[in-house]
Motif scaffolding. Sequence first.
Motif, PDB file in Angstrom:
ATOM      1  N   ASP A  92       0.828  -1.056   0.077  1.00  0.00           N
ATOM      2  CA  ASP A  92       0.050  -0.039  -0.070  1.00  0.00           C
ATOM      3  C   ASP A  92       0.877   1.246   0.068  1.00  0.00           C
ATOM      4  N   LYS A 106      -0.934   4.957  -0.605  1.00  0.00           N
ATOM      5  CA  LYS A 106      -2.147   5.502   0.146  1.00  0.00           C
ATOM      6  C   LYS A 106      -1.664   6.587   0.809  1.00  0.00           C
ATOM      7  N   GLU A 163      -4.508   9.453   1.572  1.00  0.00           N
ATOM      8  CA  GLU A 163      -5.569   8.870   2.386  1.00  0.00           C
ATOM      9  C   GLU A 163      -4.943   8.781   3.724  1.00  0.00           C
TER      10      GLU A 163
END
Length: 262
Positions: free
Chosen positions: A171, A225, A228
């Motif tokens: 990720d 990510k 995020e």
Amino acid sequence: MKKWIQFLPIILLIIGCKSAVTAPNETVKSEPTFAYKQQMENLEKGIYFRGNGNEPDWNLKISENTIEFSSLMPGFETLTGNHVEPLRAMDANVKMYRVTDKSITMIIQIMQQECVNTMSGEKSSYSVRIEIVKDNNSTFLSGCGNYITDPRLHDIWVLEQLNGKKVSLTDFTKELPNLEINSTTNQFMGFAGCNKMNGTIFFERGLLRFTNTITTRMACSENNKENEFLKALQSTTTYKVKNLRLTLTNQSGNELVFKKVD
């Protein structure tokens, strides 16, 4: 004999110097500093706010169990009451505690605004106003104060979950996001998943925010990510420390879960 008398001052000086030097195996014992004693008291009593003022000198300690006031004023040397939840203003960061000790009532108001100690010049983030009422007479005091950041936050934390989902190296770039929080300076630094980051934390009892976040500007892969993660981190409002885990939560209920690694 005259030669010895001539060198006597030098001999006495050497003996005096030797007596002042600590033996190699002798342990030097130092008294704990005032700051250290305060930190230990904060931990032992769960103190989350301290305030003080001058002319006259007074001190305020608010813990999870009690609210303690002490001063040099006759009749008000020590006032102690059970902890109460404060009333909160709707349009400003202002809290008011009302405490009763026998026939004396204290009304404590804590406002988020810069305050300067009139004696030391030290700056604090909060102003404190206290009204002490006894026999229908009021005594008014003013001073400064600060919240005591939860020392359990002071550590290195590595991300385990992002918005309720377990994360993996796929990720992010290189390594998982991590935080190193300094509860003494209210600063943090770490890795956001692609870029390094640092900033400050805003702490009050039950409230934690990550603010003034700055990151480096390396280009990140599309599936990284980091954005995020940063969005979730900067929306954090509350926290929980339990079982070597730090859980950060925002008003929408989304969570970041970190594992202690230090």
